[in-house]
Design an enzyme around this catalytic site. Structure first.
Site, PDB file in Angstrom:
ATOM      1  N   ARG A 153      61.499  52.343  29.294  1.00 35.41           N
ATOM      2  CA  ARG A 153      62.406  53.379  28.795  1.00 35.41           C
ATOM      3  C   ARG A 153      63.093  52.977  27.491  1.00 35.41           C
ATOM      4  O   ARG A 153      63.588  53.818  26.759  1.00 35.41           O
ATOM      5  CB  ARG A 153      63.467  53.710  29.858  1.00 35.41           C
ATOM      6  CG  ARG A 153      62.891  54.301  31.126  1.00 35.41           C
ATOM      7  CD  ARG A 153      63.983  54.516  32.164  1.00 35.41           C
ATOM      8  NE  ARG A 153      64.981  55.473  31.698  1.00 35.41           N
ATOM      9  CZ  ARG A 153      64.842  56.784  31.732  1.00 35.41           C
ATOM     10  NH1 ARG A 153      63.756  57.305  32.242  1.00 35.41           N
ATOM     11  NH2 ARG A 153      65.784  57.573  31.288  1.00 35.41           N
ATOM     12  N   ASP A 168      71.963  57.833  29.098  1.00 40.64           N
ATOM     13  CA  ASP A 168      71.672  57.382  30.462  1.00 40.64           C
ATOM     14  C   ASP A 168      72.891  56.783  31.125  1.00 40.64           C
ATOM     15  O   ASP A 168      73.706  56.138  30.491  1.00 40.64           O
ATOM     16  CB  ASP A 168      70.607  56.275  30.438  1.00 40.64           C
ATOM     17  CG  ASP A 168      69.228  56.815  30.706  1.00 40.64           C
ATOM     18  OD1 ASP A 168      69.140  57.959  31.158  1.00 40.64           O
ATOM     19  OD2 ASP A 168      68.263  56.084  30.457  1.00 40.64           O
TER      20      ASP A 168
END
Ligand code: ADE
Length: 254
Positions: A153, A168
């Protein structure tokens, strides 16, 4: 980024890597993951990778030579010396800052531990042992998959929406705010209660929505993981919201 995985269960690792965001990144060649069967680096007929521990005791230990041969072969497969990781409950605990650090490496090798352990001499070729938490799993395959997912990611282009990575949960050391989607009202079958989406989210007032999300993220973090606030990166608005929360003036639905 190139990641080489060494395991006695290559099919299990390969299968899991084919799904979702990581699967798509591999397909698009944004991420190169190569899975190696440790048994391919044995020299005996039975392809044995483990043996009984010196000094006695239960279980079996992964022998060093197949792992050394695997590392020699993998290092020669591409340019640059890879960072070599061993999955182990004794390792550095995987946290988002660790994930970010690993995500900056161009090459990683993940050695999946197994059985009661790995011969200690293997550590002479390991840069870091990594644990995914304080519990014991039967092997390093699931930890390796967790590490790959989290680290992938961080690689530009893996997650389509860079904004989503930046926002996030844990990106800035806070828990995530609550999410809602359509329909705006649902009736709980169990209680008959109508469950509504918070009005602010359907108000169209983007400044208010942003503020509400910040407040909710802070309120949740304060309620569930207050220790995270010691190191969270808060902007001026968040600092004001947190002060208000601490003073008990502003409620959040945690
Ligand atoms: N192997 C067994 N348990 C583990 C854990 N918690 N983290 C990493 N590797 C492991």
């Amino acid at each position: 980024m190139r990641v080489d995985v060494v395991t006695i269960f290559p099919a299990m690792v390969q299968q899991a890597l084919s799904a979702g965001i990581v699967g798509r990144a591999i397909e698009r060649k944004t991420l190169n993951v190569v899975v190696h069967d440790l048994r391919d680096f044995t020299t005996d007929k039975h392809r044995v990778v483990d043996d009984v521990p010196y000094g006695g005791g239960p279980g079996r230990v992964l022998t060093p030579e197949p792992l050394f041969r695997a590392l020699d072969a993998i290092e020669a497969l591409d340019e640059g010396r890879p960072m070599v990781l061993l999955t182990s409950p004794q390792g550095t605990r995987l946290t988002q800052p660790v994930v970010e650090r690993l995500g900056r490496q161009p090459r990683l090798v993940l050695l999946c531990g197994r059985y009661e352990g790995v011969d200690e001499r293997v550590l002479s070729r390991v840069d870091e042992e990594v644990s995914i938490g304080d519990y014991v799993l039967s092997g390093g395959e699931l930890p390796a998959l967790v590490i790959i997912d989290a680290v992938a990611r961080m690689v530009p282009g893996v997650v389509g929406d860079e904004q989503s990575v930046a926002e996030d949960s844990f990106g800035r050391g806070l828990l995530d705010f609550p999410h809602y989607t359509r329909p705006a009202e649902v009736t709980s079958q169990a209680t008959g209660h109508v469950l509504k989406v918070p009005d602010v989210l359907v108000s169209g007032n983007h400044a208010e929505i942003r503020r509400w999300r910040k407040r909710e993220a802070l309120a949740r973090t304060l309620a569930r993981r207050p220790e995270l606030l010691d190191h969270a990166e808060l902007d001026a608005e968040e600092q004001t919201l947190l002060r208000a929360l601490l003073a008990g003036r502003t409620g959040g639905t945690t």
